[in-house]
Design an enzyme around this catalytic site. Structure first.
Site, PDB file in Angstrom:
ATOM      1  N   MET A 290      -4.489  -1.802  -3.248  1.00 48.45           N
ATOM      2  CA  MET A 290      -2.794  -2.333  -3.149  1.00 48.45           C
ATOM      3  C   MET A 290      -1.964  -1.541  -2.663  1.00 48.45           C
ATOM      4  O   MET A 290      -0.846  -2.142  -2.301  1.00 48.45           O
ATOM      5  CB  MET A 290      -2.925  -3.415  -3.627  1.00 48.45           C
TER       6      MET A 290
ATOM      7  N   HIS B 280      -2.564   6.917  -5.229  1.00 50.67           N
ATOM      8  CA  HIS B 280      -2.534   7.959  -6.225  1.00 50.67           C
ATOM      9  C   HIS B 280      -3.820   8.722  -6.341  1.00 50.67           C
ATOM     10  O   HIS B 280      -5.350   7.750  -5.620  1.00 50.67           O
ATOM     11  CB  HIS B 280      -2.502   7.501  -7.667  1.00 50.67           C
TER      12      HIS B 280
ATOM     13  N   HIS C 203      -7.531   6.198  -6.761  1.00 52.57           N
ATOM     14  CA  HIS C 203      -7.557   6.004  -4.793  1.00 52.57           C
ATOM     15  C   HIS C 203      -8.281   6.964  -3.970  1.00 52.57           C
ATOM     16  O   HIS C 203      -9.119   6.578  -3.988  1.00 52.57           O
ATOM     17  CB  HIS C 203      -6.448   5.367  -3.912  1.00 52.57           C
TER      18      HIS C 203
ATOM     19  N   GLN D  53      -3.329 -13.245  -6.157  1.00 51.43           N
ATOM     20  CA  GLN D  53      -3.965 -12.586  -7.676  1.00 51.43           C
ATOM     21  C   GLN D  53      -2.671 -12.247  -8.588  1.00 51.43           C
ATOM     22  O   GLN D  53      -2.638 -11.448  -9.906  1.00 51.43           O
ATOM     23  CB  GLN D  53      -4.528 -11.579  -7.892  1.00 51.43           C
TER      24      GLN D  53
ATOM     25  N   GLY E  72     -12.716   0.633  -8.734  1.00 51.58           N
ATOM     26  CA  GLY E  72     -12.833   2.312  -9.659  1.00 51.58           C
ATOM     27  C   GLY E  72     -13.439   1.358 -11.198  1.00 51.58           C
ATOM     28  O   GLY E  72     -12.959   0.613 -11.343  1.00 51.58           O
TER      29      GLY E  72
ATOM     30  N   SER F 115      -2.180   4.930 -12.264  1.00 53.74           N
ATOM     31  CA  SER F 115      -1.894   3.570 -11.848  1.00 53.74           C
ATOM     32  C   SER F 115      -0.983   3.144 -10.877  1.00 53.74           C
ATOM     33  O   SER F 115      -0.005   4.204 -11.093  1.00 53.74           O
ATOM     34  CB  SER F 115      -1.807   2.372 -12.805  1.00 53.74           C
ATOM     35  N   SER F 116      -0.289   2.225  -9.847  1.00 55.37           N
ATOM     36  CA  SER F 116       0.421   2.474  -9.450  1.00 55.37           C
ATOM     37  C   SER F 116       1.412   1.706 -10.342  1.00 55.37           C
ATOM     38  O   SER F 116       2.819   1.873 -10.452  1.00 55.37           O
ATOM     39  CB  SER F 116       0.077   1.539  -7.741  1.00 55.37           C
ATOM     40  N   ARG F 117       1.016   1.267 -11.510  1.00 56.51           N
ATOM     41  CA  ARG F 117       1.507   0.546 -12.349  1.00 56.51           C
ATOM     42  C   ARG F 117       2.734   1.954 -12.649  1.00 56.51           C
ATOM     43  O   ARG F 117       3.619   1.505 -13.441  1.00 56.51           O
ATOM     44  CB  ARG F 117       1.429  -0.470 -12.932  1.00 56.51           C
TER      45      ARG F 117
HETATM   46  P1  AMP Z   1      -5.244  -1.496  -6.617  1.00 57.46           P
HETATM   47  O1  AMP Z   1      -4.244  -0.486  -5.737  1.00 57.46           O
HETATM   48  O2  AMP Z   1      -4.427  -0.714  -8.269  1.00 57.46           O
HETATM   49  O3  AMP Z   1      -5.661  -2.650  -6.672  1.00 57.46           O
HETATM   50  O4  AMP Z   1      -6.542   0.013  -7.038  1.00 57.46           O
HETATM   51  C1  AMP Z   1      -7.613  -0.229  -5.819  1.00 57.46           C
HETATM   52  C2  AMP Z   1      -9.119   0.563  -6.326  1.00 57.46           C
HETATM   53  O5  AMP Z   1      -8.667   1.003  -6.553  1.00 57.46           O
HETATM   54  C3  AMP Z   1      -9.865  -0.538  -7.471  1.00 57.46           C
HETATM   55  O6  AMP Z   1     -10.750  -0.179  -7.212  1.00 57.46           O
HETATM   56  C4  AMP Z   1      -8.974   0.385  -8.837  1.00 57.46           C
HETATM   57  O7  AMP Z   1     -10.585  -0.200 -10.152  1.00 57.46           O
HETATM   58  C5  AMP Z   1      -8.977   1.812  -8.406  1.00 57.46           C
HETATM   59  N1  AMP Z   1      -8.579   2.351  -9.472  1.00 57.46           N
HETATM   60  C6  AMP Z   1      -7.244   2.476  -9.650  1.00 57.46           C
HETATM   61  N2  AMP Z   1      -6.475   3.010 -10.796  1.00 57.46           N
HETATM   62  C7  AMP Z   1      -7.617   4.536 -10.862  1.00 57.46           C
HETATM   63  C8  AMP Z   1      -7.665   5.485 -11.669  1.00 57.46           C
HETATM   64  N3  AMP Z   1      -7.570   5.877 -11.662  1.00 57.46           N
HETATM   65  N4  AMP Z   1      -9.472   5.782 -11.217  1.00 57.46           N
HETATM   66  C9  AMP Z   1     -10.287   5.738 -10.123  1.00 57.46           C
HETATM   67  N5  AMP Z   1     -10.171   4.123  -9.250  1.00 57.46           N
HETATM   68  C10 AMP Z   1      -9.289   3.440  -9.990  1.00 57.46           C
END
Ligand code: AMP
Length: 283
Positions: A35, A39, A42, A66, A152, A190-192
């Site tokens: 999304m 970081h 990703h 979602q 992840g 986490s992006s958050r």
């Molecule tokens: P998101 O952009 O948060 O929806 O995450 C996209 C992908 O990156 C998903 O498969 C997440 O599980 C993975 N991801 C997010 N944060 C991490 C992290 N700290 N370590 C490994 N994978 C991550």
């Protein structure tokens, strides 16, 4: 020399045409759905993709299906320019960044609903969530036709839901799990995390510590319910609350268990101020 930036496409025919070129050259493809607001977590997915495929396609799409009406869709961090720089440095061939109308044109009425592993934990607290994830990931898998898709372990339940969906629908994209990337103090990236105030950020590592304490109690054959109660008792004074769940589960079925009889996973979700943190560790 600056790294060459990835090509960016925003519609499905352009995505398929670019991928067809890779295929004509006999190259394997790894898909990295995100999304955005990228970081190091990703980037670890991109790096894991490089280990299995010649070409990497990263998708950047903040999936409205979602998020529920009262969640953070409007304020979710966005930084396409910064993302493209990071992806250029990590080596990414193609970025698919569709808009909402491309993914969900007027009249869109299909929902992919996964039972079993999607039902407890985050699925119980956020009933809209895994239907939205499974729907968008199914679309991305069918749009890209990749050999591999990198997910992840940070979002452990999501990883199992996506794996189940691909198996059940005979989608031949192999879902590969990538370990969670953490900050030096243990906080899962986490992006958050940008939502956290400095004071909240200081106590955020407690969630990971509590999960490890529960996992260690489970491994030593100590009482897991007592370890969970102790975890709640430490998180609350630090300002965590509500605590959506802390649970020991079977690592495959995600059924809650109170003692280990095979691979287990300790999962937690808790609010810290206005930010919901999730994390998990193996047990
Ligand atoms: P998101 O952009 O948060 O929806 O995450 C996209 C992908 O990156 C998903 O498969 C997440 O599980 C993975 N991801 C997010 N944060 C991490 C992290 N700290 N370590 C490994 N994978 C991550």
């Amino acid at each position: 020399m600056p790294a060459q930036g990835p090509r960016v496409v925003s519609d499905v025919p352009a995505l398929r045409a670019a991928i067809a070129e890779f295929r004509r050259a006999g190259e394997r493809l790894a898909l990295v759905p995100t999304m955005g607001a990228l970081h190091a977590g990703h980037i670890a997915l991109v790096e894991a993709g490089h280990r299995v495929a010649e070409r990497i396609v990263v998708t950047i799409f903040i999936n409205p299906r979602q998020f529920s009406a009262n969640e953070d869709l409007a304020r979710y961090p966005r930084d396409l320019e910064g993302d493209l720089k990071k992806l250029a440095a990590a080596g990414t061939d193609l970025v698919f960044a569709p808009n909402v109308e491309t993914m969900y044109p007027p009249g869109f009425s299909t929902q992919v609903s996964v039972g079993g592993v999607s039902q407890g934990l985050c699925g119980a607290i956020r009933p809209h969530f895994f239907g939205g994830v499974a729907t968008v990931v199914t679309k991305l898998f069918l749009q890209a036709g990749a050999d591999f898709a990198m997910f992840g372990e940070k979002d452990y339940q999501q990883l199992l839901v996506v794996r189940r969906m691909a198996a059940d629908l005979d989608i031949p994209t192999k879902v590969i799990a990538v370990p969670t990337v953490r900050e030096p103090d243990g906080v899962a990236m986490s992006s958050r995390n940008v939502y956290l105030s400095p004071a909240e950020r200081r106590v955020a590592p407690r969630l990971h510590q509590v999960l490890q304490e529960i996992a260690s109690a489970a491994r030593q054959g100590k009482s897991v319910p007592l370890a969970i109660d102790a975890g709640i008792a430490t998180l609350k004074p630090d300002g965590f609350g509500p605590i959506d769940y802390l649970a020991l589960c079977d690592a495959e079925s995600l059924t809650p268990i109170i003692r280990l009889n095979g691979p287990g996973r300790v999962l937690g979700a808790a609010w810290l101020g206005a930010t919901r943190l999730i994390d998990n560790v193996s047990a």
